[in-house]
Scaffold this active site. Sequence first.
Site, mmCIF file in Angstrom:
data_model
loop_
_atom_site.group_PDB
_atom_site.id
_atom_site.type_symbol
_atom_site.label_atom_id
_atom_site.label_comp_id
_atom_site.label_asym_id
_atom_site.label_seq_id
_atom_site.Cartn_x
_atom_site.Cartn_y
_atom_site.Cartn_z
ATOM 1 C CG HIS A 1 -1.912 1.072 1.305
ATOM 2 N ND1 HIS A 1 -2.618 1.343 2.443
ATOM 3 C CD2 HIS A 1 -2.306 1.974 0.384
ATOM 4 C CE1 HIS A 1 -3.412 2.382 2.222
ATOM 5 N NE2 HIS A 1 -3.247 2.786 0.980
ATOM 6 C CD GLU B 1 -2.301 2.357 -4.000
ATOM 7 O OE1 GLU B 1 -2.669 3.540 -4.116
ATOM 8 O OE2 GLU B 1 -2.850 1.548 -3.217
ATOM 9 C CG HIS B 2 -0.173 6.007 -1.036
ATOM 10 N ND1 HIS B 2 -0.782 7.107 -0.507
ATOM 11 C CD2 HIS B 2 -1.065 5.005 -0.937
ATOM 12 C CE1 HIS B 2 -1.998 6.792 -0.103
ATOM 13 N NE2 HIS B 2 -2.192 5.521 -0.339
ATOM 14 C CD GLU C 1 2.704 9.646 -0.309
ATOM 15 O OE1 GLU C 1 1.578 9.120 -0.151
ATOM 16 O OE2 GLU C 1 2.863 10.870 -0.518
ATOM 17 C CD GLU D 1 -5.483 5.036 2.410
ATOM 18 O OE1 GLU D 1 -4.396 5.459 1.979
ATOM 19 O OE2 GLU D 1 -6.177 4.203 1.800
ATOM 20 N NE ARG E 1 -42.855 -11.640 -13.670
ATOM 21 C CZ ARG E 1 -43.472 -11.496 -12.491
ATOM 22 N NH1 ARG E 1 -42.942 -12.015 -11.400
ATOM 23 N NH2 ARG E 1 -44.606 -10.824 -12.408
HETATM 24 ZN ZN LIG Z 1 -4.059 4.596 0.177
#
Ligand SMILES: [Zn+2]
Length: 1073
Positions: free
Chosen positions: A151, A154-155, A229, A251, A691
């Site tokens: 994570h 990723e940042h 980060e 976060e 339906r």
């Molecule tokens: Zn994040």
Amino acid sequence: MPTMTRGISSAARSLGRVARLPAVPIGVPGSRPMLRIPAASSSFAASPLLAPAIRRLPGSQPLRSLASAAAPASAATATTTAPAPPAGAVERAHGFTLQRQQYVKEYGSHVLLYKHDKTGAELISVLNGDENKTFGVVFRTPVADSTGIPHILEHSVLCGSRKYPIKEPFVELMKSSLNTFLNAFTYPDRTCYPVASTNTQDFYNLVDVYLDAVFHPRCVADRRVFEQEGWHFELDSKEDPLTYKGVVFNEMKGVYSSPDSRFYRTVQRALFPDNTYRHDSGGDPEVIPQLTYQQFQEFHAKYYHPSNARFWFYGDDEPVKRLQLLSSYLDEFEARPVDSGVDTQKLIHTPRKVTEFYAAGDGEEGEQKAYVGISWVLSDTPLDVETELALGFLDFLLLGTPAAPLRKALNDSRLGAAVIGGGVDDDLKQPCFTIGLKGVDPQDAEKVESLIHSKLAELASSGFSASAIEAAVNTIEFSLRENNTGSFPRGLSLMLRAVGAWIYDRDPFTQMQWEDALRSFKSKLSSGADVFGPLIRSFLLDNRHRVTVSLLPDAGLGAAVEEKERAALQAARESMGEEQLSAVLEGTAALKELQETPDPPEALQCIPALQLSDIPSTITKVPTDVTPLSDGATLLTHDLFTNDVLYMEAAFDLRPVPSSLLPLVPLFCRSLTQMGTAGESFVELTERIGRKTGGISVYPFTSAKRGSEQPVAYVMIRGKAMSGTSGDMVGLMRDILLTARLDDRERFTQMVAETKAALESGIISGGHSYAGKRLAAQRGLAGWLAESMGGLSYLDFIRGLGKRVETEEGWQGVRGELEAIRTALLQRNGAIVNLTADSATLAAAEGPLRELLAALPAASPAAPAGPLVSGLLLPAGNEALCVPTQVNYVAKGADLYRDAGYQLSGATYVVEKYLGNTWLWDRVRVVGGAYGGFCSFDSHSGMMTLMSYRDPNLLDTLEAYDGSAEFLRSLELSKDDLTKAIIGTMGDIDAYQLPDAKGYSALVRHLLGVTDEERQTRREQILATSNKDFKIFADAVESVRGPAGRVVAVTSAEKARAVLEERPGFWDVKKVL
Ligand SMILES: [Zn+2]
């Protein structure tokens, strides 16, 4: 950026980067601060009818390109022979060799699988006519702990790279590109980097920045990125206490403050005790500070390699160019074995029970209750497509609508407030199934468990009614064929689906080809075979890899967690020598200085940008015919190609409804479809909707209207159907509006409990929107209305309503009020009907539509309610809304029209976006360590709101907000920078829309009085934005800092008190949970 944990919660979690979350939540599309109205598809997404099951079906989220849309809509008649592959479908080019090729008729696409000769990297290249081009790269990134490495990576990879050596290329792209999607996701076992754009040059630019970012990021050589980060010690002076800072750290603190997230986290850990899924790839805030920079670097070196990558291209761009782009990055690598597979969790044959705790308030409300759910891992071998499809149907039949028997049994039991879990989840290597309740008395945990078992056993032997199965088949088939992914690019939706198999070395093609499996499954169903009984038994009842999770409230946990953090920091400090302490001090100062220093303009030149000449100078008009009908009704029609689907909205003015009844309107709307009609029960009505249509929903729509004190407020009924059954849909709408029963006290009481639970979870996980609404409710009637129907006042109202309906007398009063709303609302006078389809379908709908209108009263018999009065507004002042949480949501705002005399211009959008993406992003997120810092300007009301998301700070954030005006005033943007800001804004204004969204946007503009002439003027103003506009806006934003500016924060009681100690009388403290 989001992490995707398993469980229904992950599907519901916003995919958007925080800065792009709607400032005012969905359902109130008009109050989005843009000329475009982006929430068009949200009300369907929010509709309980279509919600849960559909996303799990093979191919259900994906695309149908405009080209393929010309194919017949019905599978029964679809005998399409595969067209010849286009010229670009080459066997070999740029170091890639074609492995497989297939025409996938479901999506009208040629799908090509390539292998990169040198590194073994795989590529799926999808060729079709969709202009919304998509690219993605996915790495397998399994973890061995909960430090959150993937994570944080990723940042971090998006914070500068070899070819783009600036601080945040990602942010530069947000500012200046026309992207239709730009984000990244961390799953429990993989990391995805997708982008999309309809502009080819822009698309290539995005792809290039992303490729350079993942393979050559700055963060592996510059530990300050990791610190920013991920996490670092922060110390401003030796007297201060040591603290942890970091974007992901905060976060995840926000995630861990949410009981819902904690529940799913506990489930995942319990279901997978032996493989990577027991860890949290997003990062546990208690564990994140154990992560070292070296581990972080090693993780990148090991997993971010072409031999561990899967690439995806999709759309109408040049196929060979894709190979060329990729080879320019891949050719410098050598093939290498990468051990990144996920071990299979062997099924365990002993059911287990797990108890965990969440941080609750001190229980003054007396209602802090437990979460109880049962989960299964369904298999330890891959399932074939038909079994997956069958499971999708089973899931829909059990839980897909409020009338589905398992969901209904849980609701009817009154053992809890709201259903959790949501059934099948197939995001991971092995599919799971989770179902339960929240708001449960801990004493009743076993009752919940046995209810689930007994209901499943009953359904395994009795099966489902033919009418329920028919409704499920139609609903699922409609969804597959319509392929309406809302604002999410179709190519990305298909990518996520394919990757779900590909990443586990299973065949990605089968995920896109559901047609044959669907046909054979349907014929099995019609043969009368017992399809679902065996599935329920083998996957659920007889499956002993089962975990029962109870999550209990603990009023002391929040304080204990904070104490633990304090103790860890204390210990860290004590273990540091004088020298180390000085190093932390210096490091803090150096990092801040770096964060506060802008990139030099020459460096920013590296980000490729479009020219203004790439932007069309005129607006795109949605074809609209306005026809006045009798008695003051209006018909809007939009002749657009919709592949045989009719999209319809009917809007009824809320003004005749007395203001005291307005907070009841959202539940009135739900009641219309959830209590049955004169002629049929709730279950029968739900099945008829299934339906005959692709879904019907009813919801309130509110917005300010520029230049008007009075808000725009409607109840909308919205539906979609194939043209052949459009008459049935209109008939359904008529029955729902005119004859819906509003007398089911039991059902109403459940809806009240569900609403209360949803609001209470919402304020913990998305407090910024509650704070923002609270501010708007002080300044304008539209804001007041939105807050009364979806904010904290609404929660107060719902709590009172829950008490009222406890007595028969109270319920009779509520029932009378529901009827009074209907009486006041339903009239031809002022009704607006909006239809979107091709001309033949529109013509066919006209007859039924006239019948519907003829059935309504010509005018409301209710006495006119009179205009809303400003006495309704919340009193002006600062507020702290206290909930158990480890993070803050801080909002500050003012009304720029009234507090500063500001005049709207197209340039406003440019400046607002720039402020959010620079000053607020840098100060609140980058320096402050919050997950998000952004602003929202509502061009209809004039309300300017600055907001933070999962923020460790309070007063410091306010200080950052107060610097906004000065920041804007001091700017002197170069021509290039202005051009970038203008183009980025155009990307928002010209957002890609599917046909239904175009028709819906046109309706909203009609309601708000936004004409095409005005849109064209705004467009010209955007294109002509100059530095002067920044200065004019700066003067207006000054009012937010001045006496008109108010503050509302969602925070913990301790932090609210601490602010009062520093600034006595600063705010009113209100305990919410
Ligand atoms: Zn994040």
